[in-house]
Design an enzyme around this catalytic site. Structure first.
Site, PDB file in Angstrom:
ATOM      1  N   HIS A  34      -3.617   4.712   4.631  1.00 19.51           N
ATOM      2  CA  HIS A  34      -4.749   3.777   4.651  1.00 19.51           C
ATOM      3  C   HIS A  34      -5.987   4.424   4.002  1.00 19.51           C
ATOM      4  O   HIS A  34      -6.618   3.853   3.120  1.00 19.51           O
ATOM      5  CB  HIS A  34      -5.057   3.352   6.093  1.00 19.51           C
ATOM      6  CG  HIS A  34      -6.323   2.584   6.223  1.00 19.51           C
ATOM      7  ND1 HIS A  34      -6.458   1.305   5.734  1.00 19.51           N
ATOM      8  CD2 HIS A  34      -7.522   2.919   6.760  1.00 19.51           C
ATOM      9  CE1 HIS A  34      -7.697   0.881   5.967  1.00 19.51           C
ATOM     10  NE2 HIS A  34      -8.353   1.840   6.582  1.00 19.51           N
TER      11      HIS A  34
ATOM     12  N   ARG B 223       0.870  -1.193   0.000  1.00 22.20           N
ATOM     13  CA  ARG B 223       0.000   0.000   0.000  1.00 22.20           C
ATOM     14  C   ARG B 223       0.899   1.233   0.000  1.00 22.20           C
ATOM     15  O   ARG B 223       1.437   1.608   1.030  1.00 22.20           O
ATOM     16  CB  ARG B 223      -0.877  -0.035   1.265  1.00 22.20           C
ATOM     17  CG  ARG B 223      -2.073   0.884   1.212  1.00 22.20           C
ATOM     18  CD  ARG B 223      -2.673   1.053   2.604  1.00 22.20           C
ATOM     19  NE  ARG B 223      -1.850   1.920   3.405  1.00 22.20           N
ATOM     20  CZ  ARG B 223      -1.738   1.841   4.733  1.00 22.20           C
ATOM     21  NH1 ARG B 223      -2.398   0.947   5.410  1.00 22.20           N
ATOM     22  NH2 ARG B 223      -0.963   2.678   5.394  1.00 22.20           N
TER      23      ARG B 223
ATOM     24  N   TYR C 229       3.587   5.466  11.443  1.00 17.23           N
ATOM     25  CA  TYR C 229       3.832   4.078  11.846  1.00 17.23           C
ATOM     26  C   TYR C 229       4.689   3.260  10.876  1.00 17.23           C
ATOM     27  O   TYR C 229       4.919   2.087  11.099  1.00 17.23           O
ATOM     28  CB  TYR C 229       2.510   3.337  12.118  1.00 17.23           C
ATOM     29  CG  TYR C 229       1.515   3.372  10.972  1.00 17.23           C
ATOM     30  CD1 TYR C 229       1.623   2.505   9.905  1.00 17.23           C
ATOM     31  CD2 TYR C 229       0.461   4.281  10.976  1.00 17.23           C
ATOM     32  CE1 TYR C 229       0.724   2.530   8.860  1.00 17.23           C
ATOM     33  CE2 TYR C 229      -0.457   4.323   9.935  1.00 17.23           C
ATOM     34  CZ  TYR C 229      -0.321   3.451   8.887  1.00 17.23           C
ATOM     35  OH  TYR C 229      -1.218   3.485   7.859  1.00 17.23           O
TER      36      TYR C 229
END
Ligand SMILES: Cc1ncc(C[n+]2csc(CCOP(=O)(O)OP(=O)(O)O)c2C)c(N)n1
Length: 361
Positions: A260, A256, A269
């Site tokens: 998100h 990805r 993160y």
């Protein structure tokens, strides 16, 4: 027993990260149109995605989940399906939805909070976007059961993320698909992250595909940034389902490349090094290099495609922005057969306050 022995899953790959051929290519790759078709849709998917993020950032659309880096999986899966098959997508399948004939304006409408984006005739039997995680796996198994009982020639194809394979719904769907030999293909988009949870702590299983083995299903891993490998594995799985031989699980490995959703900040993160490495493997550049090597693509064609795709996207964005908002009562209707009195009152108040004639702009 060593970890390696716990991994019974073959992994398919024909092109390395640089687009160099590393396996003997299947015959169909001589067909220029198939590969150029994939390339065009992937470029369309990526540009449309960037536009959707921009619309959200400028307050013209709601929260949006980018498909950056996953364009190949969605494109190839949907291109190999027949119209009468049933797509049960997840929320990053925008490139595939466009292959299935869904206009970008509908996709934008949906993420703009307008349910009419999921209801046009062009959706056919395909399911709308699924935001709950893994519930669509059960829907897909149910659809496949219905197709089998009716002796329909169509199959179901279910897309889902790596995080979704941790949910009971996924395992239940696989179990049913195995027990009843259902005509369904599960395509896991393993993009390495379930929001901020990395793949390595989502499951003790060395691969996600092998979760299909326990259900008795043929299960594969494939490089999800390699359209040739995807085509091979998905085409075989679709053929198996169509010929009554049952379901398949495919774990397509990608990354990805974006946040998100537009409500997330992935830099909190994950490291920029990891992201940079993943950009080195992305699917569009890989295919473009391969096409260049074959002499099937050059800079002029690239510029013409970019122009063409941009014009198409601008038109679709205008269609979206010009769509009048749905009546405010739609927020309340379609949920209860008998609406509770408190909601009836809210509905009346909302209708009184709603100004007419607004659009998504
Ligand atoms: C049933 C359910 N539980 C939790 C959520 C919250 N949620 C939204 S996205 C997400 C992670 C999904 O990860 P994955 O399946 O890997 O798909 P990805 O978003 O990475 O493509 C979660 C837990 C949800 N939407 N539905």
């Amino acid at each position: 027993m060593k970890q390696k022995e716990l991994n019974p899953i073959p992994i398919y790959r024909y092109l390395d990260a640089e687009g160099e051929v590393i396996e003997r290519l299947p015959g169909w790759t001589e067909d220029k149109d198939i590969l150029l078709g994939y390339y065009r849709n992937m470029v369309l998917g990526r540009q449309a995605d960037a536009k959707a993020v921009a619309l959200q950032r400028t307050g013209q659309m709601g929260t949006y989940p980018s498909c950056l880096g996953q364009e190949a999986i969605s494109t190839v899966t949907c291109a190999l399906m027949k119209k009468e098959d049933v797509l049960v997508p997840y929320y990053r399948d925008h490139p595939g939805l466009m292959v299935r004939g869904i206009p970008l304006s509908d996709i934008l409408l949906y993420w703009g909070g307008d349910e009419r984006g999921s209801s046009g005739d062009h959706w056919g039997k395909d399911f709308p976007n699924c935001v709950p995680i893994a519930t669509q796996a059960c829907h897909a198994a149910g659809v496949a059961a219905a197709l089998k009982i009716r002796q329909d020639s169509g199959i179901a194809v279910c897309a889902l993320g790596d995080g979704a394979t941790s949910k009971g719904d996924f395992l239940e769907a696989l179990n049913l698909a195995g027990a009843w030999q259902l005509p369904v293909v599960f395509v896991i988009n393993n993009n390495q992250w379930a929001i901020s949870v990395p793949r390595r702590i989502q499951s003790g299983a060395p691969t996600l595909a092998q979760k299909g083995v326990s259900a008795g299903l043929p299960s594969y891993q494939v490089d999800g940034n390699d359209v040739i490998a995807l085509h091979e594995v998905i085409n075989e799985a679709i053929g198996r389902a169509r010929s009554g031989k049952g379901a398949t699980v495919i774990e397509a490995i990608s990354y990805r490349l974006g946040d998100h959703t537009t409500a997330d900040d992935a830099s909190r993160y994950r490291s920029s090094d990891e992201l940079q490495q993943a950009w080195g493997k992305e699917p569009i550049k890989r295919l473009r290099t391969f096409l260049h090597h074959r002499g099937w693509w050059d800079e002029q064609q690239e510029q013409a495609l970019i122009k063409d795709v941009s014009q198409q996207i601008e038109q679709e964005v205008q269609n979206y922005l010009n769509t009048p908002l749905p009546p405010v009562k739609d927020l309340f209707d379609y949920h209860y057969a008998n609406m509770p009195p408190a909601l009836q009152q809210q509905k009346q108040e909302a209708e009184l306050r709603a100004a007419g004639g607004q659009s998504h702009e």
